[in-house]
Design an enzyme around this catalytic site. Structure first.
Site, PDB file in Angstrom:
ATOM      1  N   CYS A 224       0.760  -1.111  -0.058  1.00 54.47           N
ATOM      2  CA  CYS A 224       0.053   0.129  -0.095  1.00 54.47           C
ATOM      3  C   CYS A 224       0.918   1.295  -0.026  1.00 54.47           C
ATOM      4  O   CYS A 224       1.829   1.234   0.657  1.00 54.47           O
ATOM      5  CB  CYS A 224      -0.846   0.039   1.180  1.00 54.47           C
ATOM      6  SG  CYS A 224      -1.819   1.338   1.389  1.00 54.47           S
ATOM      7  N   PRO A 225       0.549   2.297  -1.031  1.00 54.08           N
ATOM      8  CA  PRO A 225      -0.627   2.455  -1.994  1.00 54.08           C
ATOM      9  C   PRO A 225      -0.384   1.963  -3.253  1.00 54.08           C
ATOM     10  O   PRO A 225      -0.969   2.263  -3.996  1.00 54.08           O
ATOM     11  CB  PRO A 225      -0.904   4.089  -1.536  1.00 54.08           C
ATOM     12  CG  PRO A 225       0.558   4.371  -1.806  1.00 54.08           C
ATOM     13  CD  PRO A 225       1.500   3.486  -0.806  1.00 54.08           C
TER      14      PRO A 225
END
Length: 79
Positions: free
Chosen positions: A17-18
């Protein structure tokens, strides 16, 4: 719709993430409405982030297999 015969495929294995959602967003921008994208990821945050992305961006989560990694999702561009 199953995981067979998507129009496009995105391998996000090893990304955290992201990055997976950013890659999904970039891939979907290049697609036509109604086309499908198979996403394969191993980041547990995608189990939350991909469905939220679909809701927020008005795309359809057609299929989801998030019981264990690698996770698989099929997203259709548009509703």
């Amino acid at each position: 719709m199953s995981f067979n015969n998507p129009d496009h495929q995105l391998d996000a294995i090893g990304l955290r993430c992201p990055e997976p959602v950013m890659m999904v967003r970039a891939a979907i921008r290049k697609m036509n409405d109604g086309e499908t994208l198979l996403i394969i990821a191993d980041d547990p945050s995608t189990t939350r982030d991909i469905p939220s992305f679909c809701t927020f961006m008005d795309h359809t989560l057609v299929a989801k297999d998030a019981e264990q990694a690698p996770y698989r999702y099929v997203v259709k561009k548009g509703l």
